[in-house]
Structures are given as structure tokens and as C-alpha cells.
Write a protein that holds these residues in place. Structure first.
Motif, PDB file in Angstrom:
ATOM      1  N   GLU A   5       0.847  -1.013  -0.073  1.00 17.38           N
ATOM      2  CA  GLU A   5      -0.211  -0.264   0.064  1.00 17.38           C
ATOM      3  C   GLU A   5       0.988   1.823  -0.109  1.00 17.38           C
ATOM      4  OE1 GLU A   5      -3.220   1.478   2.845  1.00 17.38           O
ATOM      5  OE2 GLU A   5      -3.348  -0.957   2.752  1.00 17.38           O
ATOM      6  N   ILE A   6       1.853   1.227   1.028  1.00 10.31           N
ATOM      7  CA  ILE A   6       3.524   2.397   0.851  1.00 10.31           C
ATOM      8  C   ILE A   6       3.810   2.731  -0.430  1.00 10.31           C
ATOM      9  CG2 ILE A   6       5.267   3.227   1.696  1.00 10.31           C
ATOM     10  CD1 ILE A   6       4.411   1.380   4.331  1.00 10.31           C
ATOM     11  N   LEU A   7       4.058   1.805  -1.251  1.00 15.78           N
ATOM     12  CA  LEU A   7       4.322   1.541  -1.899  1.00 15.78           C
ATOM     13  C   LEU A   7       3.555   2.034  -3.371  1.00 15.78           C
ATOM     14  CD1 LEU A   7       6.923  -1.843  -2.082  1.00 15.78           C
ATOM     15  CD2 LEU A   7       7.695   1.340  -1.698  1.00 15.78           C
ATOM     16  N   ASN A   8       2.511   1.639  -3.125  1.00 11.86           N
ATOM     17  CA  ASN A   8       1.251   2.444  -4.380  1.00 11.86           C
ATOM     18  C   ASN A   8       1.247   3.093  -4.316  1.00 11.86           C
ATOM     19  OD1 ASN A   8       1.188  -0.277  -5.315  1.00 11.86           O
ATOM     20  ND2 ASN A   8      -0.583  -1.229  -4.525  1.00 11.86           N
ATOM     21  N   GLU A  67      11.062  -6.753  12.108  1.00 11.51           N
ATOM     22  CA  GLU A  67      11.180  -7.975  11.692  1.00 11.51           C
ATOM     23  C   GLU A  67      10.827  -8.763  10.868  1.00 11.51           C
ATOM     24  OE1 GLU A  67      10.763  -5.836  14.845  1.00 11.51           O
ATOM     25  OE2 GLU A  67       8.537  -7.222  15.433  1.00 11.51           O
ATOM     26  N   ASP A  68      10.021  -7.889  10.797  1.00 10.21           N
ATOM     27  CA  ASP A  68       9.031  -8.896   8.962  1.00 10.21           C
ATOM     28  C   ASP A  68       9.532  -7.712   7.825  1.00 10.21           C
ATOM     29  OD1 ASP A  68       7.083  -9.183  10.699  1.00 10.21           O
ATOM     30  OD2 ASP A  68       5.785  -7.341  10.677  1.00 10.21           O
ATOM     31  N   LEU A  69      10.928  -6.808   7.190  1.00  9.58           N
ATOM     32  CA  LEU A  69      11.331  -6.481   6.678  1.00  9.58           C
ATOM     33  C   LEU A  69      12.429  -6.447   6.285  1.00  9.58           C
ATOM     34  CD1 LEU A  69      10.062  -2.237   7.327  1.00  9.58           C
ATOM     35  CD2 LEU A  69       8.785  -4.281   6.290  1.00  9.58           C
ATOM     36  N   ASP A  70      13.054  -6.752   4.768  1.00  5.82           N
ATOM     37  CA  ASP A  70      13.743  -7.372   4.271  1.00  5.82           C
ATOM     38  C   ASP A  70      14.820  -5.325   3.802  1.00  5.82           C
ATOM     39  OD1 ASP A  70      12.227  -5.653   2.222  1.00  5.82           O
ATOM     40  OD2 ASP A  70      12.832  -7.888   0.687  1.00  5.82           O
ATOM     41  N   ASP A  71      16.055  -5.722   3.507  1.00  8.39           N
ATOM     42  CA  ASP A  71      16.736  -4.587   3.864  1.00  8.39           C
ATOM     43  C   ASP A  71      16.140  -3.391   2.520  1.00  8.39           C
ATOM     44  OD1 ASP A  71      18.508  -6.071   5.157  1.00  8.39           O
ATOM     45  OD2 ASP A  71      20.083  -5.660   3.351  1.00  8.39           O
ATOM     46  N   PHE A  72      15.733  -4.272   1.965  1.00  7.38           N
ATOM     47  CA  PHE A  72      14.389  -3.210   1.228  1.00  7.38           C
ATOM     48  C   PHE A  72      13.574  -2.460   1.745  1.00  7.38           C
ATOM     49  CE2 PHE A  72      10.477  -2.132  -1.867  1.00  7.38           C
ATOM     50  CZ  PHE A  72      10.888  -1.241  -1.934  1.00  7.38           C
ATOM     51  N   GLY A  73      13.107  -3.347   2.024  1.00 10.91           N
ATOM     52  CA  GLY A  73      11.813  -3.102   3.039  1.00 10.91           C
ATOM     53  C   GLY A  73      12.002  -1.533   4.518  1.00 10.91           C
ATOM     54  N   LYS A  74      13.356  -2.301   5.221  1.00  6.81           N
ATOM     55  CA  LYS A  74      13.432  -0.973   5.947  1.00  6.81           C
ATOM     56  C   LYS A  74      14.737  -0.215   5.839  1.00  6.81           C
ATOM     57  CE  LYS A  74      14.957  -5.527   8.467  1.00  6.81           C
ATOM     58  NZ  LYS A  74      16.772  -6.119   8.763  1.00  6.81           N
ATOM     59  N   GLY A  75      14.736  -0.334   4.085  1.00  7.81           N
ATOM     60  CA  GLY A  75      15.581   1.469   3.706  1.00  7.81           C
ATOM     61  C   GLY A  75      14.519   2.379   3.683  1.00  7.81           C
ATOM     62  N   VAL A  76      13.175   1.197   3.034  1.00  4.20           N
ATOM     63  CA  VAL A  76      11.662   2.691   2.961  1.00  4.20           C
ATOM     64  C   VAL A  76      11.007   2.932   3.905  1.00  4.20           C
ATOM     65  CG1 VAL A  76       9.360   2.326   2.113  1.00  4.20           C
ATOM     66  CG2 VAL A  76      11.791   0.817   0.411  1.00  4.20           C
ATOM     67  N   THR A 276      10.047   3.298  -6.136  1.00  2.03           N
ATOM     68  CA  THR A 276      10.462   3.597  -4.903  1.00  2.03           C
ATOM     69  C   THR A 276      11.240   5.196  -3.970  1.00  2.03           C
ATOM     70  OG1 THR A 276      12.395   2.501  -4.006  1.00  2.03           O
ATOM     71  CG2 THR A 276       9.867   1.180  -5.245  1.00  2.03           C
ATOM     72  N   PRO A 277      10.921   5.239  -2.853  1.00  4.81           N
ATOM     73  CA  PRO A 277      11.700   6.226  -1.214  1.00  4.81           C
ATOM     74  C   PRO A 277      13.190   5.727  -1.658  1.00  4.81           C
ATOM     75  CG  PRO A 277       9.699   5.169  -0.849  1.00  4.81           C
ATOM     76  CD  PRO A 277       9.711   4.162  -1.675  1.00  4.81           C
ATOM     77  N   VAL A 278      13.580   3.748  -2.482  1.00  7.60           N
ATOM     78  CA  VAL A 278      15.530   4.024  -2.471  1.00  7.60           C
ATOM     79  C   VAL A 278      15.591   3.939  -3.103  1.00  7.60           C
ATOM     80  CG1 VAL A 278      14.934   3.388   0.291  1.00  7.60           C
ATOM     81  CG2 VAL A 278      14.200   1.464  -1.613  1.00  7.60           C
ATOM     82  N   GLY A 279      15.218   5.143  -4.307  1.00 11.40           N
ATOM     83  CA  GLY A 279      15.057   4.426  -5.786  1.00 11.40           C
ATOM     84  C   GLY A 279      16.574   5.557  -5.648  1.00 11.40           C
ATOM     85  N   GLY A 280      17.024   6.739  -5.127  1.00 10.34           N
ATOM     86  CA  GLY A 280      18.145   7.848  -5.681  1.00 10.34           C
ATOM     87  C   GLY A 280      19.094   7.677  -4.800  1.00 10.34           C
ATOM     88  N   GLY A 281      20.173   8.480  -5.020  1.00 11.83           N
ATOM     89  CA  GLY A 281      21.462   8.441  -4.669  1.00 11.83           C
ATOM     90  C   GLY A 281      21.219   8.707  -3.052  1.00 11.83           C
ATOM     91  N   VAL A 282      21.997   8.402  -2.210  1.00 16.01           N
ATOM     92  CA  VAL A 282      21.863   7.902  -0.616  1.00 16.01           C
ATOM     93  C   VAL A 282      22.335   9.388   0.217  1.00 16.01           C
ATOM     94  CG1 VAL A 282      23.781   7.101   0.376  1.00 16.01           C
ATOM     95  CG2 VAL A 282      21.813   7.080   1.080  1.00 16.01           C
ATOM     96  N   SER A 283      23.666  10.001  -0.245  1.00 18.41           N
ATOM     97  CA  SER A 283      22.957  11.448   0.716  1.00 18.41           C
ATOM     98  C   SER A 283      24.403  11.969  -0.601  1.00 18.41           C
ATOM     99  CB  SER A 283      23.916  11.050   1.384  1.00 18.41           C
ATOM    100  OG  SER A 283      25.579  10.828   1.302  1.00 18.41           O
ATOM    101  N   SER A 284      24.621  13.671   0.022  1.00 16.18           N
ATOM    102  CA  SER A 284      25.387  14.387  -0.647  1.00 16.18           C
ATOM    103  C   SER A 284      26.571  14.123  -0.973  1.00 16.18           C
ATOM    104  CB  SER A 284      25.240  15.868  -0.577  1.00 16.18           C
ATOM    105  OG  SER A 284      24.240  16.006   0.134  1.00 16.18           O
TER     106      SER A 284
END
Lengths: 485, 485
Positions: A5-8, A67-76, A276-284
Motif C-alpha cells: 500500500e505504501i509503495l502504491n 522484524e517483518d522487513l528485508d533490507d529493501f523494506g527497512k530502507g523504505v 520507490t523511496p529508495v530509488g535515488g542516491g543516498v546522500s550528498s
């Protein structure tokens, strides 16, 4: 379930960001002059809409359990939580006030710089610093209040990290600089800096360089703007700009390589992360590591000069009497200088240290804006042994403070530091450059950094790649290899 | 009170439209090829957001009472009510289905045209017609179901209006055409149609034409795209495109003049209407009247040819042996032909009448999609005495049906009709062109049409300007003046 739902729902905010990015690109490249006023209104409206759409995710994001999330989910979860935290802490009204203030301040800053008149800019900068301090208080922090602002550009990066880096780096750089200055292997000035070029010929050089670097021309483009920049529109649409000043051809060429480095980062991110929220470069800082790796460590190397020498020679007639080694020297002039953007890779970080020291004190309330020019001169003398004749070549030279970008400058040094770490971990780099094997370079950068987008915070990303975070010793190692060998 | 709230809230929808317009422009001009997929997603997301923002105005719009409103307020109410009515009648799901269907259909149509194979396109067009008929039912109508679709492009325009116009126009045009064909004052073919030009030289011609017409270069720009179009980004940012096919130089030049006419309309609208629901041109037909007035009535006149002759001569070497009268003839070749976009101003409306007759019958359910090719040929024979050799130069030639633009074609003829009304009401036009006094032309168009944006519906606007609405007799008068005098 919540995640889907969040990703949509996130696609709405993402679409607005996408539009804002394209509007920003167009503003700097093709927009008819009088379009500016309406464009300002649209930026404000779309930013508000975007904030609304992000805040609508709050409830679902709060339901996510690590605990329900993989690395991608944690990143999001991490990335969205950070943004929601910012919007909760900093009300819309403060953001709007900052936008109004900075659009005015930028105009005043331009005028003040033209007139060499810091006093003109002072009241605006004073208000900006007040607002930035207020934002730091609203955001909250551990330790130094400046930490709250640093974190906006480089997640998790603190005054204590920065102090450690600069206290190691500056004496080392000083030593290297002194040795270079007492030697004549690298020139302090080069006649090619004053030679004029034909813009059409130079455009051809830049186009050939882009091809050589392997920029994917169906997903990338190069345009012209007053200040070079990179903008990601989407995973398959990343654009850079350069400018043509008509002389000192290395300037436009290195801006193309630098921005291509930024673009490459975005183009190498795992495509499944797009939208998705993690689709860009991470920091300046991590972004700047890519641009500086390509610009300085690759672009200013002897090996790279050899590779591009035929391109330069066949397009720029005035290079007839120069050999490859002459060009290498021209690309690597070293001298203490007053203007940050013209600084070489040895002196560059002194310019950043100075700005860092001033920002840190301003945000702590230890100094006032009116004190900036004298502190500026003091530090320039201490670091580089020179002093500006006026504010235009001193504290008025950069646009950043008029844009309220407090916390941004240190990420330039982080870029150098992380580029050094990449250098250390890629011992065959020079061979690859010689062989024009930039695919291997790209693979290395992709595996170490780019592929992961913003899944991991910068420090976690660095630890995964190098088993340590920002370690400035490799950048020093790189400079010693190059300048003192 | 409600009005102020409506106008404030409307800026959100307006900002989204603004972004969609720029994204559309970029898609056709500069977007890297692989950016298309993400762009499609963004268009869909932003359209949904825009619909939401318009529907949020519903309650306040319904509270507006005509007796409290001035003309501007009534216009705002009218325009928003129309859009809300559409969204209420046509659910999001139908719009989305139509979008999916047309993006696929456009690709299939291109392929079918390439292969001269109507059968390939038939199933897609059948689905599109079904959906268009469904939309007509949902929207509701008085009289003919096609009225519901005509109204989307030309508010208040009906089958009965169209039948009246064509039944007057076609016999008149037939008579004029016969006389031209039996005479040799206007050629049926001109050797310049086959002469190739240098693109850079032609670009210079187009730039000089734009300056001559007085296009405001700080609020306007010209780019290149596969198909020429005009897009309004904001009141001070209107853009056109052209294409360079490499021969028959009048094509690119007249597309520039045509699109400049569209652009001029938007640029002459009262600026205080910008960012409101009535800030744009009122309908497709009225818009087309502006482009055709500039392209045909001005651009193809003997006086205009004299004015631009030095520009053409100094940039295009191959014109050396041609005098101004030769160019005039080249610009005004008249002959029955198969392709609408290549048709001259005498035969053009037959192409529209044919499409109108087919659309009207399809939407009424009187014919099936499979009948189109035979009806097409029948009407071509009847109107122009020629028949296509294949579907590519017959019913597959236009993109419109693949885009579900049923109801759009007739507005091209309305453009000619209203351009004729403008001609009739501006007796000093030829003097003004001779004197290069395009400011006076602009003032005339502004006062009659442009200034009012969408405040008045097309028929009301025409009645205010001319005391009558779409009257085709002046267009006939114009053609007789020009071709039979």
C-alpha cells in the motif's frame, strides 16, 4: 501488506517529485525568461502537494515492524520515516518562510557580490541563520545543534565525525602542499588557462568524452546552463549540463566529467528500485564521491590524459604545440587560491574546512553573521597563507548560504574522502583507464556503492563496501601517490 | 467568498496541468528515448491527482449563483461545471481504460499504416468506437449522440450546426475548385515542391519569420519535434515546434506560422486570467481560427509573400531564379489530393466533411468500423473525384482515431469558417500586411477573440465579436476574392 500500500501510494509523491525535477531542469536550460514567475508558483504548489502525499503515508509507515522487513523494506521505512519526521518537526509555514526568504536573499546576494558589499547581504543572511537555528531546534539533535542540519544532507554524519576528519586531513594536506610548492613537478600556473576556444569545437570534445565514458545516450543527455548540474528525472532519464566560458577548456570538460559521475551513480542504481523511496542516491557526500572519483581520480590522471589526448588534439587546433604531458600538467596546476570552485584537489578541502568552521559556530550561536568576513580572512591566512582583497573573492563567493544550504559544504570533503576509499580499493584502476575499460570501472562502482540506491544509510553502505566508514587516510594516500611519488 | 476559495484551490489543479504540459512538451522534444515508460506512469498519476483536485471544488462551485457573478465569475462557473460534469459522468475507470487502449492502439495504427493494412487496426478502432459511444451515453445529449463528443472540443457545437455549415460550404467549394481547375492562374503542381533545402539555412528563415510576426521572444520559443504543435505552459511561456523534412520548404515555414497563430492566441489572453479556469483559449475551433488566419489568410497572401521575399532570397540560394510571384504560386498550388495535411485551402474542407460524415455515422451506430474504407473511397470520389490506392493514403492516414479524438476533426473546418469571419471584419488587412504592421493585426485579434480567454463560450464570444456565430459565407467570400477575382 502495508508495504504494498505504501509503495502504491508513494507513486503519487514520486510523480510530483518527477515533475518538480523536470521543471527545475527546464528552468535552467530552455524556459523563456518571463516564465519564471509562474514557475515559482508551481514549485510552491507542487511542494505542498508532495508534502501532503508523504504525510498520508504516516500511519502505514508507523505500522511497519523491522522484524517483518528485508533490507529493501527497512530502507523504505528509514527513508520515509526521516522525511515524515522532518515534516512533523518543521511546519509548512517555516518551509514557506524559508522559500520566500531565500528567493529574495539569492537576488540580494548576487547584487552584494557584484558590489563587493557584505553589509548588503548581512541582514538577509542573519535571518537565514536564525531560521536554520530554529529548524535545528525543531528537528532536535544529540550533541551539537549543527548535527541536525548535517544530517539533512548526510544521514548520521556529525560534528564529531567532521572534526575528526578535518583534524587529520588538514595537517597532512598542508605538508603535501608545501612539498609541491617547493618543487616544480606541478606548475603553479599554466598558459593554457588563458587560451580561448571555439565553443562548437569544444562541444565536440565534450560529446566524444561522454561517449568514451560510456554514458548511455538513450537514457542520458547533456545541455547547457549557467551553472553545471545533474538532475535525475527517472531511472532511465538522467541529465547533466555544462557551460562554455570561452577559455580555459579544462573547466567545461571537467564539469562534464564531474556531472557524468553524478549521473552514472543514478544510472547504475538497481532499476527495480525506481519509483520507490529508495530509488535515488543516498546522500550528498556519497554522490560527490562518484563525481569526484570520475573527475579527479580518473579525469586528472596521466593515463586518462593519454586516452583523451587524440580527441583533444583533433578538435582543438591550439593544442598543436602541446604534448600529452603538457596537458597533464595543465590539468593539475596546484596553488593556494581564493576561489573554491577554481581550487585544485590538494587545496580544495581547506576551502571546505573554513566554511565548516564558520557554519558550526554560526549555528551554535558562537559568532554573528557580521563576524564572517574577519573570520574568513583569518582562516584563509592560517590555511593557505593568502587573504581576499574583498568580500566578492571572500565570503560572498558561494551561492549556498543565500539558499540556506547550511550543512551542505562538508559533503564536498566527504566526496573526496570516499573517492579516496574507492581509489584504495581498486588497485587496477590505472590499467583499466589505459585500456579504456570503463565498463569495469562502472561495475566496481556499481557493486560497491551505486546499485543499492538509498537502501542503506551512508555509514552502513560504506561499512558493507569497505568495513569502515569515512576514513580520510586513503585520500591522503592518493594525493601522495600522485603528487609526491 | 466561495469564488476566492475556488480560485485559491484551483491553483493546485492548475499547477498539475502546468506540469503535465511541460512533461508533454519535453516528451516530444528533448526526453531521452528510454524515459518514455516512467513518463507514462507520471502522466497517469498526475491526471488522477488533477481529477481529485477538480472534484474537490464541486461543493463550492455548486454554491455559485449567477446573479452574484460578473462575466469572469460566470465563465469560471461554466468552465469548472463542464469539467466536473465530465468527471461525474465518466468514471475514472473509463478514462483509464481509454488511456490504456489508445496507447496500444496508436502503436498498432502506426504499424497498420506502414503495412497498408486496415484489418490490423480494425479491432482496436472498434473498441475505441464502443468506448466513445459509451462516453456519449454517460455524458448525455440532446438530439444526436455525436453532440456529446463534439461538445468536448467545441462547447455547444452540434450535428445540426455542422450539417448546416457543410451543406452550404461543399457546393460553394466545389464550384470554386472547378473554376480554378479550368483556369491556369494557380498551378496544380510546382517544381519547388521537390527542391531540397539546407536545414540550418531554413532555421534562419523560420527565426526571421518569427521576429517579423512579432513573437515575444522572452515569452515564447521554437523547437523541433516529429509533429509540429503548440503548448502553453503559462501566460508568459508558450512554445511551438516545427520539423525539417529537407524539401518543399513551405511546409516547415507554414507550420511555424500556423503554430505561431496558436501561440499568439494564448499570448494575447488577458494576463489577469492566468492560473484561473478561464485562462486558456476557449475551444479547438476558435484556436484553429487563429492559426489558420495567420497561416492561410495572412501567410499565403500576395502581400505577405512580398514582405518575406527578401528573407527567403537571402537565406535560400536555390530561390535565385524565382520572383515573388513564383513564390506566391508555389504557396498556393491547388489540386484535389488524398492526404489531408497536404491539402490546399480550397480542397481542405472536403477532407473534413468526409471524416465528419464517418464519425457521425459510427457514433450513431449506423455503420461499423469495417465499413470505413469503402465509405471513405465513396466520399473521396464524390467530393474530389479521386480514390486512394490503399488504406495508408486513405482511412489510415490520420492519428486522431487511434487517440480516440472523435469530435475533433470538424473544428478544423470551424477554424476556416471563423478565420473567414475575421477576414470579412478586417477590411484593411492587406494594407497592414504590406506595411508589416502586425501589431495592428494582433490588436484586432486580441479585441475580437483572444483577450477573453474562456470567459465566454465560443458562440457567445462570436456573437459579441460579429453579432452572429459560425457563418461559413465569409470563408467562401475570402476564397472567391483570392482565387476567382
Amino acid at each position: 501488506m502495508f508495504m504494498q500500500e505504501i509503495l502504491n501510494e508513494y507513486r503519487k509523491a514520486w510523480s510530483i517529485s518527477y515533475a518538480i525535477s523536470l521543471l527545475g531542469w527546464d528552468l535552467e536550460t530552455y524556459m523563456p525568461q518571463e516564465g519564471a514567475k509562474a514557475r515559482g508558483e508551481v514549485f510552491a504548489q507542487l511542494s505542498t502537494l508532495r508534502r501532503e502525499k508523504i504525510m498520508q503515508l504516516k500511519e502505514n509507515v508507523e505500522k511497519l515492524r523491522d522484524e517483518d522487513l528485508d533490507d529493501f523494506g527497512k530502507g523504505v521505512k528509514r527513508v520515509l520515516s526521516r522525511e515524515i519526521k522532518y515534516f512533523l518537526a518543521v511546519p509548512k509555514e517555516i518551509d514557506e518562510e524559508l522559500n520566500r526568504l531565500t528567493s529574495e536573499a539569492e537576488i540580494v546576494w548576487r547584487q552584494a557580490r557584484k558590489e563587493n558589499n557584505f553589509l548588503k547581504f548581512e541582514p538577509y543572511l542573519t535571518k537565514i541563520v536564525e531560521l536554520e537555528r530554529k529548524i535545528a531546534e525543531k528537528l532536535g539533535y544529540e550533541g551539537h545543534p549543527y548535527n541536525a542540519l548535517l544530517d539533512l544532507y548526510e544521514e548520521g554524519f556529525t560534528v564529531s565525525d567532521a572534526d575528526k576528519i578535518f583534524s587529520y586531513l588538514l595537517p597532512e594536506l598542508k605538508q603535501i602542499l608545501d612539498k609541491i610548492m617547493n618543487d616544480d613537478k606541478f606548475p603553479k600556473k599554466h598558459e593554457l588557462e588563458d587560451v580561448e576556444y571555439n565553443v562548437d569545437e569544444m562541444k565536440k570534445v565534450n560529446e566524444e568524452i561522454i561517449k568514451l565514458l560510456g554514458m548511455p545516450l538513450t537514457r542520458f543527455r547533456l545541455d547547457i546552463s549557467p551553472h553545471p548540474f545533474t538532475v535525475k528525472i527517472s531511472a532511465d532519464d538522467v541529465r547533466i549540463t555544462t557551460r562554455y566560458e570561452g577559455k580555459d577548456f579544462k573547466e567545461t570538460m571537467f564539469s562534464v566529467i564531474h556531472e557524468s559521475g553524478h549521473a552514472m551513480y543514478e544510472l547504475l542504481i538497481d532499476k527495480s528500485l525506481d519509483m520507490t523511496p529508495v530509488g535515488g542516491g543516498v546522500s550528498s557526500g556519497i554522490h560527490e564521491s562518484q563525481s569526484r572519483f570520475w573527475e579527479n581520480i580518473i579525469g586528472r590522471s596521466r593515463e586518462f590524459v593519454s586516452v583523451i589526448y587524440p580527441i583533444l588534439k583533433s578538435n582543438l587546433q591550439f593544442l598543436e604545440k602541446y604534448d600529452s604531458e603538457d596537458i597533464y600538467k595543465y590539468f593539475n596546476v596546484v596553488r593556494p587560491s581564493l576561489i573554491r570552485v577554481d581550487a585544485d584537489e590538494v587545496t580544495y578541502n581547506f576551502h571546505i574546512a573554513l566554511r565548516y568552521e564558520i557554519e558550526k559556530r554560526l549555528i551554535a550561536g558562537e559568532i554573528d553573521v557580521k563576524d564572517i568576513p574577519s573570520i574568513w580572512n583569518e582562516f584563509m591566512e592560517k590555511y593557505l597563507g593568502i587573504q581576499p582583497k574583498n568580500d566578492a573573492e571572500g565570503s560572498l563567493q558561494d551561492i549556498h548560504w543565500s539558499q540556506a544550504s547550511f550543512g551542505y559544504f562538508p559533503t564536498y570533503t566527504l566526496g573526496n574522502v570516499v573517492a579516496g576509499m574507492l581509489y584504495h580499493n581498486f588497485p587496477t584502476l590505472k590499467e583499466k583507464i589505459k585500456e579504456r575499460d570503463f565498463d569495469s570501472v562502472r561495475d566496481f562502482l556499481k557493486n560497491k556503492i551505486c546499485y543499492y540506491g538509498s537502501i542503506y544509510s551512508p555509514k552502513v553502505l560504506l561499512n558493507r563496501a569497505f568495513n569502515e566508514d569515512y576514513n580520510p587516510s586513503y585520500f591522503v594516500e592518493y594525493l601522495k601517490d600522485k603528487y609526491l611519488a
